[in-house]
Design an enzyme around this catalytic site. Structure first.
Site, PDB file in Angstrom:
ATOM      1  N   GLY A 207     103.144 144.785  23.221  1.00  0.00           N
ATOM      2  CA  GLY A 207     103.895 143.725  23.400  1.00  0.00           C
ATOM      3  C   GLY A 207     105.331 143.938  23.800  1.00  0.00           C
ATOM      4  O   GLY A 207     105.336 145.043  24.791  1.00  0.00           O
ATOM      5  N   GLU A 208     106.119 143.600  22.900  1.00  0.00           N
ATOM      6  CA  GLU A 208     107.731 143.964  23.351  1.00  0.00           C
ATOM      7  C   GLU A 208     107.950 145.417  23.322  1.00  0.00           C
ATOM      8  O   GLU A 208     108.992 145.887  23.506  1.00  0.00           O
ATOM      9  CB  GLU A 208     108.817 143.204  22.171  1.00  0.00           C
ATOM     10  CG  GLU A 208     108.393 143.601  20.915  1.00  0.00           C
ATOM     11  CD  GLU A 208     109.590 143.052  19.957  1.00  0.00           C
ATOM     12  OE1 GLU A 208     110.571 143.242  20.344  1.00  0.00           O
ATOM     13  OE2 GLU A 208     109.363 142.803  18.803  1.00  0.00           O
ATOM     14  N   GLY A 210     106.110 147.926  24.679  1.00  0.00           N
ATOM     15  CA  GLY A 210     105.449 148.253  25.945  1.00  0.00           C
ATOM     16  C   GLY A 210     103.896 148.592  25.796  1.00  0.00           C
ATOM     17  O   GLY A 210     103.324 148.154  24.991  1.00  0.00           O
ATOM     18  N   ASP A 238      97.332 139.335  30.152  1.00  0.00           N
ATOM     19  CA  ASP A 238      96.161 139.114  31.395  1.00  0.00           C
ATOM     20  C   ASP A 238      96.975 139.572  32.600  1.00  0.00           C
ATOM     21  O   ASP A 238      96.613 140.153  33.657  1.00  0.00           O
ATOM     22  CB  ASP A 238      95.907 137.494  31.529  1.00  0.00           C
ATOM     23  CG  ASP A 238      94.857 137.629  30.126  1.00  0.00           C
ATOM     24  OD1 ASP A 238      94.039 138.463  29.977  1.00  0.00           O
ATOM     25  OD2 ASP A 238      95.036 136.330  29.590  1.00  0.00           O
TER      26      ASP A 238
END
Lengths: 308, 308
Positions: A207-208, A210, A238
């Site tokens: 996620g945030e 990487g 996706d």
């Protein structure tokens, strides 16, 4: 240049975030993957199913982006897969409010005749047996098969998931799912275990924070671009996968070094996806914007250290 | 080459992790900062205080590493600062079990005469007024002042913290502390707010997720090296800061581009620190090992994307 087959949902989503909520809007793994892959000027086909309630304009959106939609079955008497979810304040977790499988329940993907020799296959998140059935239809062993999956299939179809994992080259999975699949907290150890389950390349999405690409003892880390705000994370994974697969298809190069570039391209496209609700940002995204942000990624990560 | 003043605790730590526990061992911010900075062949001095119970061999450890210890006051009748903590299973959070300030309660740092013209000052985590008193002793405005702090001072001495922040160039802070200090969840927005409080450069440490360096609208992301296991995180943040400060002192270059290298050096040294309890790994760490791991950091992050 290689042909790319994209398999996944084409769906309706309804999303709530701290910034607002939507009615039923365009969603689905194959939609986001296709929109991302469309930035690479390749031959790509989406394989999916929708109901008679699915607007033609959404299908046009994909075909106008040069995505072959002949593999998207339309079940006239059926309804389109619908998912609804609410994100928590930190945007890192969400609750599923509604899941209506509808036509997806009996989905039997059919790869268009002229795509059965595709070199690159991107298996979006679906039941593992549905993913397997796509590989059965390929006339040659593809050069690269990429699999996305989620914890839901680990809970209810683990054996089937293991079966399809044996047939793929790359898996994309998030950190919590990697831990669930292996029982290992350390992502390094988890990736090594996943290697033994089949995939030579393991992409762990954080996620945030990487994404990590593991290949034997090598590892590559692509950070996420630090953003002022994440408006809606739906489809980011996706979009990442679509950027990854599209770049590989475009270059035809499946080396580890080129996969690093593919990961960066995927991260770059995902950084746009989260800026607006659903597919909104991806529908209008231009190549010039992508290239500009790729340069930001370079500045974000590249350094030139001198060793004494 | 620049002179480096290091201010911080020299202490006893007792640590519990899922891998085991220690008796009282060597710890303290200035200790970890000094051990890290000692890899740069610079003139560096530690300013701190210990009690009569502090073993000479620990002081020798620093002086054998070429750290000037004339600024470490020994209060013979006093006891050394002691901290004890227990890490949770995920190693990302910990409980403090014991804090005995002892001689630290009345610590009045005195910078050695021959270091009052130092170009680089590294203010390790201490009461903000103690940090300020060090800056008061410098005869020139230093070229670069780096400040480390923690949530504890935001809770009990926020005004004092704001005062010292106005006098520093770089702040190192972890993600939760950045959020507490600014009331902003987004680290990009938080960094921008911290800029307005004084520091031109903001380093946000995210533990296993790496570190971000912000400078105006520029940002640099150094990942943490993915490790099979983190044995003991104690001192990792100080080791990072010591590597950062040491590299800047060695090169004498405070440009943003060179600070990127400093962040990478800091991350590299921190990746060793967590491999064993306390200072154990840092005591024996050789420059060749550091250089080898720097190359791993290059492989971890560098890519060579071709834009169409």
């Amino acid at each position: 240049m290689s042909k790319l087959v994209i398999v996944g949902t084409v769906a309706f989503d309804a999303i709530e975030t701290p910034f607002g909520k939507t009615d039923k809007i365009l969603g689905g793994a194959a939609t986001f993957i296709g929109l991302a892959a469309s930035h690479f000027d390749i031959d790509a086909a989406a394989v999916s199913v929708v109901g008679g309630d699915f607007p033609q304009k959404y299908l046009d959106l994909l075909s106008n982006r040069n995505i072959d939609i002949s593999g998207i079955e339309i079940v006239k008497e059926g309804k389109t897969f619908f998912w609804s979810g609410r994100y928590h304040n930190d945007m890192n977790s969400r609750d599923t409010l509604v899941t209506e499988l509808n036509t997806l329940a009996d989905f039997k993907p059919v790869v268009p005749e002229n795509y059965r020799d595709a070199e690159i296959v991107m298996l979006g998140n679906l039941h593992p047996n549905v993913q397997s059935s796509v590989l059965d239809q390929m006339v040659n062993k593809p050069k690269l098969v990429i699999l996305d999956t989620m914890n839901f299939w680990m809970d209810i179809a683990l054996d089937d998931l293991h079966n399809v994992m044996k047939r793929v080259d790359v898996i994309t999975i998030n950190d919590e799912e990697a831990r669930q699949l292996t029982g290992e907290y350390s992502l390094v150890v988890a990736a090594r275990k996943i290697h033994t389950m089949g995939p030579k390349y393991v992409v762990i999405k954080k996620g945030e924070h990487g994404a990590l690409l593991f290949y034997n003892d090598d590892v590559f880390y692509a950070p996420a671009l630090p953003l002022e705000e994440v408006f809606d994370p739906t489809g980011a994974g996706d979009t990442f996968a679509g950027g990854f697969a599209g770049y590989i298809a475009k270059t035809g190069d499946t080396s580890f070094d080129n996969m690093k570039n593919a990961v960066i391209f995927g991260s770059t496209l995902a950084s746009f996806c989260v800026e607006k609700f659903g597919t909104e940002r991806m529908e209008t995204l231009k190549n010039e914007e992508v290239h500009k942000r790729l340069l930001q990624f370079k500045q974000l990560t590249q350094f030139d250290i001198k060793l004494a």
